[in-house]
Design a protein around this motif. Structure first.
Motif, mmCIF file in Angstrom:
data_model
loop_
_atom_site.group_PDB
_atom_site.id
_atom_site.type_symbol
_atom_site.label_atom_id
_atom_site.label_comp_id
_atom_site.label_asym_id
_atom_site.label_seq_id
_atom_site.Cartn_x
_atom_site.Cartn_y
_atom_site.Cartn_z
ATOM 1 N N ASP A 74 19.933 -24.061 15.832
ATOM 2 C CA ASP A 74 19.483 -25.297 16.473
ATOM 3 C C ASP A 74 19.071 -24.968 17.906
ATOM 4 N N ILE A 75 17.766 -24.921 18.115
ATOM 5 C CA ILE A 75 17.233 -24.449 19.396
ATOM 6 C C ILE A 75 17.649 -25.349 20.551
ATOM 7 N N ASP A 76 17.619 -26.653 20.343
ATOM 8 C CA ASP A 76 17.939 -27.583 21.429
ATOM 9 C C ASP A 76 19.357 -27.399 21.938
ATOM 10 N N SER A 77 20.316 -27.295 21.014
ATOM 11 C CA SER A 77 21.717 -27.168 21.438
ATOM 12 C C SER A 77 21.957 -25.842 22.162
ATOM 13 N N TYR A 78 21.313 -24.757 21.721
ATOM 14 C CA TYR A 78 21.479 -23.456 22.386
ATOM 15 C C TYR A 78 20.778 -23.442 23.744
ATOM 16 N N SER A 79 19.614 -24.033 23.809
ATOM 17 C CA SER A 79 18.903 -24.084 25.092
ATOM 18 C C SER A 79 19.702 -24.860 26.130
ATOM 19 N N LYS A 80 20.317 -25.957 25.690
ATOM 20 C CA LYS A 80 21.120 -26.766 26.603
ATOM 21 C C LYS A 80 22.358 -26.015 27.069
ATOM 22 N N ALA A 81 22.990 -25.285 26.166
ATOM 23 C CA ALA A 81 24.234 -24.581 26.509
ATOM 24 C C ALA A 81 23.994 -23.426 27.476
ATOM 25 N N PHE A 82 22.895 -22.680 27.289
ATOM 26 C CA PHE A 82 22.671 -21.469 28.080
ATOM 27 C C PHE A 82 21.565 -21.625 29.120
ATOM 28 N N GLY A 83 20.873 -22.757 29.107
ATOM 29 C CA GLY A 83 19.815 -22.964 30.091
ATOM 30 C C GLY A 83 18.658 -22.017 29.913
ATOM 31 N N THR A 84 18.315 -21.711 28.666
ATOM 32 C CA THR A 84 17.217 -20.789 28.381
ATOM 33 C C THR A 84 16.145 -21.482 27.554
ATOM 34 N N LEU A 85 14.991 -20.842 27.498
ATOM 35 C CA LEU A 85 13.913 -21.277 26.613
ATOM 36 C C LEU A 85 13.931 -20.392 25.375
ATOM 37 N N ILE A 86 13.948 -21.006 24.204
ATOM 38 C CA ILE A 86 14.040 -20.248 22.955
ATOM 39 C C ILE A 86 12.822 -20.582 22.106
ATOM 40 N N SER A 87 12.118 -19.564 21.704
ATOM 41 C CA SER A 87 10.977 -19.759 20.806
ATOM 42 C C SER A 87 11.259 -19.048 19.481
ATOM 43 N N LYS A 88 10.866 -19.703 18.383
ATOM 44 C CA LYS A 88 11.107 -19.148 17.052
ATOM 45 C C LYS A 88 9.782 -18.685 16.467
ATOM 46 N N ASN A 89 9.776 -17.423 16.074
ATOM 47 C CA ASN A 89 8.581 -16.851 15.463
ATOM 48 C C ASN A 89 8.571 -17.109 13.958
ATOM 49 N N LYS A 90 7.402 -17.236 13.411
ATOM 50 C CA LYS A 90 7.263 -17.410 11.963
ATOM 51 C C LYS A 90 7.199 -16.035 11.313
ATOM 52 N N ILE A 91 8.149 -15.761 10.448
ATOM 53 C CA ILE A 91 8.218 -14.481 9.764
ATOM 54 C C ILE A 91 7.663 -14.648 8.354
ATOM 55 N N GLU A 92 6.630 -13.949 8.052
ATOM 56 C CA GLU A 92 6.016 -14.039 6.734
ATOM 57 C C GLU A 92 6.930 -13.414 5.683
ATOM 58 N N ASP A 93 6.885 -13.960 4.493
ATOM 59 C CA ASP A 93 7.657 -13.384 3.387
ATOM 60 C C ASP A 93 7.176 -11.959 3.132
ATOM 61 N N GLY A 94 8.143 -11.108 2.973
ATOM 62 C CA GLY A 94 7.810 -9.710 2.700
ATOM 63 C C GLY A 94 7.435 -8.915 3.928
ATOM 64 N N ALA A 95 7.554 -9.526 5.127
ATOM 65 C CA ALA A 95 7.226 -8.791 6.349
ATOM 66 C C ALA A 95 8.206 -7.647 6.567
ATOM 67 N N GLU A 96 7.680 -6.515 6.984
ATOM 68 C CA GLU A 96 8.529 -5.351 7.201
ATOM 69 C C GLU A 96 9.223 -5.441 8.562
ATOM 70 N N MET A 97 10.360 -4.765 8.609
ATOM 71 C CA MET A 97 11.092 -4.715 9.881
ATOM 72 C C MET A 97 10.384 -3.794 10.865
ATOM 73 N N ILE A 98 10.549 -4.110 12.134
ATOM 74 C CA ILE A 98 9.933 -3.332 13.211
ATOM 75 C C ILE A 98 11.016 -2.488 13.882
ATOM 76 N N GLY A 99 10.715 -1.241 14.099
ATOM 77 C CA GLY A 99 11.672 -0.365 14.772
ATOM 78 C C GLY A 99 11.794 -0.672 16.254
ATOM 79 N N THR A 100 12.870 -0.212 16.840
ATOM 80 C CA THR A 100 13.097 -0.415 18.275
ATOM 81 C C THR A 100 12.883 0.882 19.038
ATOM 82 N N GLN A 101 12.624 0.740 20.321
ATOM 83 C CA GLN A 101 12.384 1.898 21.173
ATOM 84 C C GLN A 101 13.698 2.407 21.771
#
Length: 683
Positions: free
Chosen positions: A409-436
């Protein structure tokens, strides 16, 4: 012109003695036989004239010698303007400020500047009439120093002065002094003495100092024979979290604040009064160097530590005190609704990690209130109760880690931590991305990687959420530069935000080898971030965390015979207190219950402020140049206690001129001797 000893003027009739001798000196004539008396009358006339002139000149020289010698013994002087008014006022007020900061440990003529200042201060009342009263002021600004006292009481106050850890600007001294004069309704004829080394780092900007035009200021600068001092600037650990029996390094930064090089000075580390490590240091003048000291501590708990360096005569900053908390208990509260219980076993291998796990609908408030690290795993929404837990944790300095659910729940988390949270749309079958691989300079990953290789295995995930806001930065990023793990750094604590849930369909982080060291790092930083090794006396509001604090219990600071109960507040495991205005010495202070000295909670260390170690001071010429526009300021150069009365009187009351009379008397005596010896008259 006036005289100090006018009684000698009764001897002035002695000036006539040479005249009387000259008038009644009937010398017997001598017979001289000449073979030729042709020129007898001419020789007689010439000889008598020369003899009379010589005797008159000798008589005058003798009379002037006696006259001027009598005047010299009468000690003539020329009164200064308003000098008599100063001495005739029998109800005057004088303020005497004696700098008792630790920089006054420097020596002049084998005596500390502080002792020299006290000696001069004791002589000041001797130049004023009996009815004068005195304010004795030092850096403590005590209640008693707000009032004026008689000569004897003032001398007792000066004798009883000791060094203080307080430093004051001259403007603060001036304001305190004028308040005292105003309280006594003194508007004119105010006398103020400042005896100090006029240390540049502490007294403030002279050009900005507001002087009172109705006050006479007497500045007495004291300078040391040599400028020499070593200072321990700071200490820090190679590994901030200290495990028992684990090798560690202490870094010690030392500065040479003097004008001479030093060689082979010993630096020693003491842990609980036992020497644990030592080294030597060579430092050029005005240079700074960092030395390493290896150590290991065998048992857990709060350790009183001290780094010491040999230095003289300014030795107040030879010791730097700090507290090491060895293998402290770290309390972790895990609120998890995740069926994949990755976090349940991650903290089980270390006895000092105390983890408690519960679901979001059965919160254990005793565990969350005392937690050093709070973890939210797969919690969909932050309800009111959980929101209060988070806000309380942020206020108390509890670090918080968030591993989101796929339905966060983006609203409740944003209110608690004072941050902006954006949710990306993940396509079905999308592969994971490695980290640096994270940058080696990031302090979060310090000591996490023993060795970095080019093709190092790193976690993978799907960037479902992105956290943004004030203080949020990336710790670990995807190869597409989006954030995999973010940190929000606040004044008292930090929050960690993962972009993907720990569910295997969104990330392999929960099963990756990096997961355990990252979670350990979060736990360890939750303790070391809030634990300062030491505090300085110029810090007023302090926060320390201890296990076992009890609400409603009063705690006190104890150091030797010194016991202080500060203004305080207890909230969970955080003790917040205000440093009292009492004069305290540097050292490790034990925190105990006020009603039970044996109930020790832990220790806190205090050190002197750095500025006091900077011994560079304003010279007499500096003061004269800066303050030359003020006619009501007098500056005394290189004055000593035994000559203070004479110097003050000559500068303020009267200018003595007896020395010039004495030199003149000797001159006429020399003239007389020259006339008698070298003026030969023919018979």
């Amino acid at each position: 012109m006036n005289f100090v000893n006018p009684a000698f003027l009764y001897a002035l009739p002695l000036v006539l003695v040479p005249l009387i001798i000259h008038l009644f000196n009937f010398q017997r004539s001598s017979e001289v036989k000449f073979t030729n008396v042709a020129f007898l009358q001419t020789v007689k006339e010439m000889s008598n004239a020369q003899d009379r002139l010589k005797k008159i000149l000798v008589m005058i020289a003798r009379m002037l010698f006696i006259l001027i010698a009598i005047l010299a013994f009468a000690r003539p002087y020329i009164p200064k303007e308003n000098g008599y008014a100063l001495l005739k006022n029998d109800k005057g007020k004088v303020s005497i400020y004696i700098d008792n900061s630790y920089s006054m440990q420097s020596e002049r003529n084998a005596k500390t500047l502080f002792d020299a200042a006290k000696d001069i201060g004791r002589n000041i009342p001797n130049v004023f009439p009996v009815g004068y009263n005195y304010q004795i002021l030092d850096n403590r600004f005590t209640g008693g120093s707000r009032y004026f006292m008689n000569h004897d009481r003032a001398e007792e106050e000066i004798i009883g002065l000791n060094y203080s850890n307080f430093t004051r600007t001259l403007q603060e001294v001036e304001n305190f002094t004028q308040d005292a004069f105003n309280r006594e309704k003194i508007d004119e004829g105010k006398q103020v003495f400042w005896i100090s080394d006029f240390q540049k780092s502490t007294i403030g900007a002279l050009e900005n100092l507001a002087f009172d035009s109705a006050t006479n200021y007497h500045l007495i600068p004291l300078s040391a024979d040599k400028l020499e001092n070593l200072r321990i600037d700071s200490v820090w650990l190679d590994k901030p979290f200290i495990k028992q029996k684990e090798n560690n390094k202490l870094y010690v930064q030392i500065s040479n604040l003097g004008n001479a090089d030093v060689e082979d000075r010993e630096v020693t580390l003491f842990v609980d009064k036992v020497q644990s490590s030592n080294t030597t240091i060579n430092l050029k003048a005005a240079d700074t160097q960092t030395v390493e000291m290896a150590f290991a501590i065998s048992d857990p708990g709060n350790k009183q530590c001290r780094v010491s360096i040999s230095d003289y005569p300014v030795d107040f900053d030879n010791d730097h005190y700090f507290i090491l908390n060895v293998s402290p208990n770290i309390n972790i509260a895990i609120i998890s609704d995740n069926p994949k219980q990755y976090l349940n076993t991650v903290y089980q291998n270390e006895p000092f990690l105390n983890a408690t796990t519960f679901k979001s609908n059965t919160i254990d408030y005793s565990a969350t209130n005392g937690a050093d690290l709070l973890i939210l795993d797969h919690v969909d929404v932050i309800n009111e109760s959980l929101n209060n837990v988070i806000l309380n944790g942020i206020r108390n300095g509890t670090n918080i880690a968030v591993f989101p659910s796929e339905n966060l729940d983006i609203d409740s988390y944003s209110k608690a931590f004072g941050t902006l949270i954006s949710k990306n749309k993940i396509e079905d079958g999308a592969e994971m991305i490695g980290t640096q691989v994270p940058p080696s300079r990031d302090p979060f990953f310090a000591n996490v990687f023993e060795k970095k290789v080019k093709n190092m295995s790193m976690p993978e995930g799907k960037p479902l959420y992105q956290w943004q806001g004030r203080g949020v930065r990336t710790l670990l990023s995807y190869k597409n530069s989006q954030s995999f793990l973010s940190i929000q750094e606040n004044a008292l604590q930090s929050n960690y935000f993962a972009s993907a849930p720990l569910q295997p369909e969104y990330s392999n982080f929960g099963r990756h080898a990096l997961f355990v060291p990252v979670m350990y790092r979060m736990a360890i930083l939750s303790k070391t971030q809030s634990d300062k090794l030491s505090f300085k006396f110029n810090e007023k509001n302090l926060r320390v965390r201890f296990d076992g604090l009890e609400k409603g219990v009063i705690y006190k600071l104890k150091h030797g015979d010194t016991e202080i109960i500060p203004s305080q507040k207890v909230n969970a495991d955080v003790l917040t207190f205000k440093l009292p205005s009492d004069d305290m010495e540097a050292g490790c202070y034990e925190i105990v219950k006020a009603d039970n000295d044996t109930a020790s909670i832990g220790y806190v260390a205090f050190n002197y402020a750095k500025g006091e170690s900077q011994l560079n001071s304003y010279t007499t010429s500096d003061l004269e140049k800066t303050l030359e526009s003020y006619s009501n300021i007098k500056i005394y150069e290189n004055i000593k206690a035994d000559s203070f009365t004479q110097v003050f009187n000559e500068s303020n009351i009267a200018q003595p001129i007896w020395k010039y009379f004495l030199y003149s008397a000797l001159l006429f005596l020399l003239i007389e001797m020259t006339l008698i010896r070298f003026w030969k008259t023919k018979p």
